[in-house]
Design a protein around this motif. Sequence first.
Motif, mmCIF file in Angstrom:
data_model
loop_
_atom_site.group_PDB
_atom_site.id
_atom_site.type_symbol
_atom_site.label_atom_id
_atom_site.label_comp_id
_atom_site.label_asym_id
_atom_site.label_seq_id
_atom_site.Cartn_x
_atom_site.Cartn_y
_atom_site.Cartn_z
ATOM 1 N N ILE A 1 -12.763 3.398 -0.210
ATOM 2 C CA ILE A 1 -11.679 3.330 0.525
ATOM 3 C C ILE A 1 -10.478 4.411 -0.089
ATOM 4 O O ILE A 1 -9.784 4.992 0.638
ATOM 5 C CB ILE A 1 -11.146 2.011 0.725
ATOM 6 C CG1 ILE A 1 -12.031 1.340 1.707
ATOM 7 C CG2 ILE A 1 -9.745 1.766 1.262
ATOM 8 C CD1 ILE A 1 -12.066 -0.344 1.729
ATOM 9 N N LEU A 2 -10.452 4.086 -1.310
ATOM 10 C CA LEU A 2 -9.630 5.070 -2.131
ATOM 11 C C LEU A 2 -9.690 6.521 -1.679
ATOM 12 O O LEU A 2 -8.780 7.328 -1.529
ATOM 13 C CB LEU A 2 -9.517 4.527 -3.497
ATOM 14 C CG LEU A 2 -8.897 3.350 -3.825
ATOM 15 C CD1 LEU A 2 -8.979 3.017 -5.412
ATOM 16 C CD2 LEU A 2 -7.529 3.318 -3.421
ATOM 17 N N VAL A 3 -10.997 7.102 -2.050
ATOM 18 C CA VAL A 3 -11.366 8.291 -1.855
ATOM 19 C C VAL A 3 -10.904 8.727 -0.146
ATOM 20 O O VAL A 3 -10.121 9.766 0.060
ATOM 21 C CB VAL A 3 -12.854 8.480 -1.781
ATOM 22 C CG1 VAL A 3 -13.400 9.875 -1.414
ATOM 23 C CG2 VAL A 3 -13.224 8.283 -3.444
ATOM 24 N N ILE A 4 -11.234 7.733 0.893
ATOM 25 C CA ILE A 4 -10.914 8.442 2.058
ATOM 26 C C ILE A 4 -9.352 8.319 2.318
ATOM 27 O O ILE A 4 -8.810 9.233 3.038
ATOM 28 C CB ILE A 4 -11.430 7.031 3.067
ATOM 29 C CG1 ILE A 4 -12.719 7.140 3.142
ATOM 30 C CG2 ILE A 4 -10.687 7.144 4.543
ATOM 31 C CD1 ILE A 4 -13.642 5.901 4.010
ATOM 32 N N LYS A 5 -8.648 7.379 1.403
ATOM 33 C CA LYS A 5 -7.273 7.360 1.719
ATOM 34 C C LYS A 5 -6.465 8.657 0.989
ATOM 35 O O LYS A 5 -5.572 9.295 1.651
ATOM 36 C CB LYS A 5 -6.568 6.208 1.008
ATOM 37 C CG LYS A 5 -5.053 6.038 0.798
ATOM 38 C CD LYS A 5 -4.445 4.792 0.486
ATOM 39 C CE LYS A 5 -3.063 4.875 0.411
ATOM 40 N NZ LYS A 5 -2.628 3.785 -0.155
ATOM 41 N N TYR A 6 -7.122 9.192 -0.258
ATOM 42 C CA TYR A 6 -6.456 10.280 -0.943
ATOM 43 C C TYR A 6 -7.043 11.561 -0.656
ATOM 44 O O TYR A 6 -6.709 12.547 -1.342
ATOM 45 C CB TYR A 6 -6.239 9.807 -2.466
ATOM 46 C CG TYR A 6 -5.406 8.612 -2.452
ATOM 47 C CD1 TYR A 6 -4.162 8.792 -2.572
ATOM 48 C CD2 TYR A 6 -5.791 7.204 -2.929
ATOM 49 C CE1 TYR A 6 -3.058 7.910 -2.765
ATOM 50 C CE2 TYR A 6 -5.067 6.452 -3.020
ATOM 51 C CZ TYR A 6 -3.589 6.324 -3.031
ATOM 52 O OH TYR A 6 -2.888 5.439 -3.017
ATOM 53 N N VAL B 1 -10.439 10.418 11.911
ATOM 54 C CA VAL B 1 -11.759 9.858 11.261
ATOM 55 C C VAL B 1 -11.269 8.648 10.206
ATOM 56 O O VAL B 1 -12.012 7.891 9.801
ATOM 57 C CB VAL B 1 -12.488 11.036 10.546
ATOM 58 C CG1 VAL B 1 -13.612 10.655 9.582
ATOM 59 C CG2 VAL B 1 -12.891 12.000 11.788
ATOM 60 N N PHE B 2 -10.259 9.132 9.515
ATOM 61 C CA PHE B 2 -9.803 8.037 8.241
ATOM 62 C C PHE B 2 -9.650 6.518 8.797
ATOM 63 O O PHE B 2 -10.208 5.624 8.257
ATOM 64 C CB PHE B 2 -8.918 8.477 7.578
ATOM 65 C CG PHE B 2 -8.958 9.899 7.163
ATOM 66 C CD1 PHE B 2 -10.091 9.878 5.997
ATOM 67 C CD2 PHE B 2 -8.390 11.037 7.405
ATOM 68 C CE1 PHE B 2 -10.091 11.417 5.418
ATOM 69 C CE2 PHE B 2 -8.532 12.447 6.925
ATOM 70 C CZ PHE B 2 -9.677 12.549 5.904
ATOM 71 N N THR B 3 -9.096 6.501 9.907
ATOM 72 C CA THR B 3 -8.744 5.170 10.528
ATOM 73 C C THR B 3 -10.207 4.652 10.542
ATOM 74 O O THR B 3 -10.290 3.411 10.642
ATOM 75 C CB THR B 3 -7.747 5.156 11.622
ATOM 76 O OG1 THR B 3 -6.748 5.992 11.092
ATOM 77 C CG2 THR B 3 -7.543 3.793 12.032
ATOM 78 N N VAL B 4 -11.112 5.212 11.551
ATOM 79 C CA VAL B 4 -12.350 4.918 12.081
ATOM 80 C C VAL B 4 -13.077 4.460 11.007
ATOM 81 O O VAL B 4 -13.779 3.715 10.954
ATOM 82 C CB VAL B 4 -12.881 5.661 12.994
ATOM 83 C CG1 VAL B 4 -13.963 5.320 13.224
ATOM 84 C CG2 VAL B 4 -11.966 5.886 14.335
ATOM 85 N N ALA B 5 -13.208 5.095 9.842
ATOM 86 C CA ALA B 5 -13.844 5.202 8.686
ATOM 87 C C ALA B 5 -13.531 3.911 8.167
ATOM 88 O O ALA B 5 -14.560 3.128 7.641
ATOM 89 C CB ALA B 5 -13.809 6.358 7.903
ATOM 90 N N VAL B 6 -12.568 3.621 7.922
ATOM 91 C CA VAL B 6 -11.988 2.141 7.074
ATOM 92 C C VAL B 6 -12.546 0.939 8.121
ATOM 93 O O VAL B 6 -13.234 -0.084 7.451
ATOM 94 C CB VAL B 6 -10.479 2.124 6.941
ATOM 95 C CG1 VAL B 6 -10.073 0.747 6.206
ATOM 96 C CG2 VAL B 6 -10.241 3.244 5.689
ATOM 97 N N PHE B 7 -12.550 1.103 9.397
ATOM 98 C CA PHE B 7 -12.943 0.049 10.144
ATOM 99 C C PHE B 7 -14.489 -0.051 10.250
ATOM 100 O O PHE B 7 -14.965 -1.144 10.486
ATOM 101 C CB PHE B 7 -12.430 0.265 11.843
ATOM 102 C CG PHE B 7 -10.932 0.068 11.858
ATOM 103 C CD1 PHE B 7 -10.256 -0.741 11.190
ATOM 104 C CD2 PHE B 7 -10.351 1.026 12.823
ATOM 105 C CE1 PHE B 7 -8.899 -0.967 11.083
ATOM 106 C CE2 PHE B 7 -9.040 0.720 12.966
ATOM 107 C CZ PHE B 7 -8.160 0.097 12.343
ATOM 108 N N LEU B 8 -15.229 1.075 9.827
ATOM 109 C CA LEU B 8 -16.669 0.916 9.871
ATOM 110 C C LEU B 8 -17.278 0.139 8.601
ATOM 111 O O LEU B 8 -18.384 0.017 8.536
ATOM 112 C CB LEU B 8 -17.075 2.387 10.050
ATOM 113 C CG LEU B 8 -17.234 2.633 11.665
ATOM 114 C CD1 LEU B 8 -17.522 4.011 11.865
ATOM 115 C CD2 LEU B 8 -17.840 1.780 12.589
#
Length: 160
Positions: A54-59, A72-79
């Motif tokens: 999650i941190l990698v996706i965020k930063y 993609v980032f929003t969807v990735a966290v939801f998945l």
Amino acid sequence: MLPSIVIGSVASSIYRAKIAKLYFDNNIDDIKIQTKKLFLILTLLTVFCFPILILVIKYIPLVIDMSKWKGVFTVAVFLIPFAISQLFFQPFSNLALVFKKNKTLLSQNILQLMATVLVYVIAFIFKIEFNIFVVIFSATLFIVSFYSCYKFYKILKAEK
């Protein structure tokens, strides 16, 4: 999903090889020990690896230009709940394979397929926004996958 696919596939293969040998040696107690070890390892991976993911996706946008990938980032966290459930489903489905409970394995795969189709149909009928669809999809398959893992574990509990 990539960590779940890679780690789940490797863990699944190693686990299947170990429990298959133990099954043919008629050593159910050691299969139970291996299953508990696998559950502990996967739980630890989930607790430590997914927050890092999650941190990698965020930063990652601070390091790489991801302007074309904004949604993609929003969807990735939801998945992530779905990815976690698949991390567990993949190896534990081997209990049904090794113990020759093909009907249980088939029924749980059909359940996952039906849940997936149902979520898609509901999203289509009610014209659900994509982000909400992803949340519903992820939560539904999280629940269904862990129910399936429970069913697979019951196979082991039934063995004497």
